[in-house]
Design a protein around this motif. Structure first.
Motif, short mmCIF file in Angstrom:
data_model
loop_
_atom_site.label_atom_id
_atom_site.label_comp_id
_atom_site.label_asym_id
_atom_site.label_seq_id
_atom_site.Cartn_x
_atom_site.Cartn_y
_atom_site.Cartn_z
N PRO A 1 -2.68 10.18 4.49
CA PRO A 1 -1.87 11.48 5.44
C PRO A 1 -0.77 10.26 6.40
O PRO A 1 -0.01 10.11 7.02
CB PRO A 1 -3.03 11.65 6.63
CG PRO A 1 -3.82 11.75 5.67
CD PRO A 1 -3.96 10.66 4.91
N SER A 2 -1.28 8.67 6.37
CA SER A 2 -0.53 7.58 7.14
C SER A 2 0.45 7.57 6.34
O SER A 2 1.53 6.70 7.34
CB SER A 2 -1.59 6.12 7.35
OG SER A 2 -1.72 6.06 6.20
N CYS A 3 0.29 7.63 5.17
CA CYS A 3 1.85 7.45 4.47
C CYS A 3 3.35 8.45 4.21
O CYS A 3 4.34 8.09 3.75
CB CYS A 3 1.47 7.06 3.22
SG CYS A 3 0.20 5.74 2.35
N GLN B 1 3.91 1.68 2.78
CA GLN B 1 2.84 1.90 3.84
C GLN B 1 1.65 2.71 2.69
O GLN B 1 0.74 2.04 1.95
CB GLN B 1 2.99 3.07 4.35
CG GLN B 1 1.08 2.94 5.27
CD GLN B 1 1.15 2.16 5.86
OE1 GLN B 1 2.03 1.25 6.36
NE2 GLN B 1 -0.45 1.67 6.07
N GLU C 1 -1.90 0.78 1.00
CA GLU C 1 -2.89 1.43 1.01
C GLU C 1 -4.41 1.06 -0.10
O GLU C 1 -4.98 1.67 -0.52
CB GLU C 1 -2.81 2.89 0.87
CG GLU C 1 -2.91 3.50 2.85
CD GLU C 1 -3.74 4.11 3.56
OE1 GLU C 1 -4.63 3.79 3.28
OE2 GLU C 1 -3.31 3.73 4.80
#
Length: 120
Positions: free
Chosen positions: A24-26, A45, A49
């Protein structure tokens, strides 16, 4: 009566949703040409990861590049609004044959057949 889908699946959107579940952070938001928001992937990102060390840029590797490659990838993944239509008058034993002859653009035909013949 079952309604026919008039578009092929949007594989880009499906892939972004799958990646969003895992990373989700990407996921970032960008704007379409018409100004509406859409989800996109921050590949730098995502690369970080998936790495156990600091990623600072592209590493050397064998690859095939040509002018227009990115546009070709976008075209290949874009959904289309086309359908296959049988030509019964030109067919031989249309109802009993197990063969299929398709006339048209190769990429469009492959996109239309992709979902039907997946894993077959």
């Amino acid at each position: 009566m079952e309604k026919l889908k008039l578009h092929t699946p949007d594989f880009i959107k499906e892939n972004i949703e799958k990646l969003a579940e895992l990373f989700p952070s990407c996921v970032v938001e960008t704007r379409n040409d018409d100004g509406t928001l859409k989800k996109a992937i921050d590949f730098d990102q995502l690369r970080q990861e998936l790495s156990t060390s600091i990623v600072e840029g592209p590493q050397e590797r064998y690859q095939l590049n040509w002018p227009g490659k990115r546009e070709a990838l976008l075209t290949a993944n874009a959904p289309i609004a086309k359908t296959l239509r049988p030509s019964r008058e030109e067919s031989v034993d249309f109802d009993t044959t197990k063969n299929l002859f398709i006339e048209g653009d190769n990429l469009d035909a492959l996109k239309l057949l992709q979902e039907t013949y997946l894993n077959k």
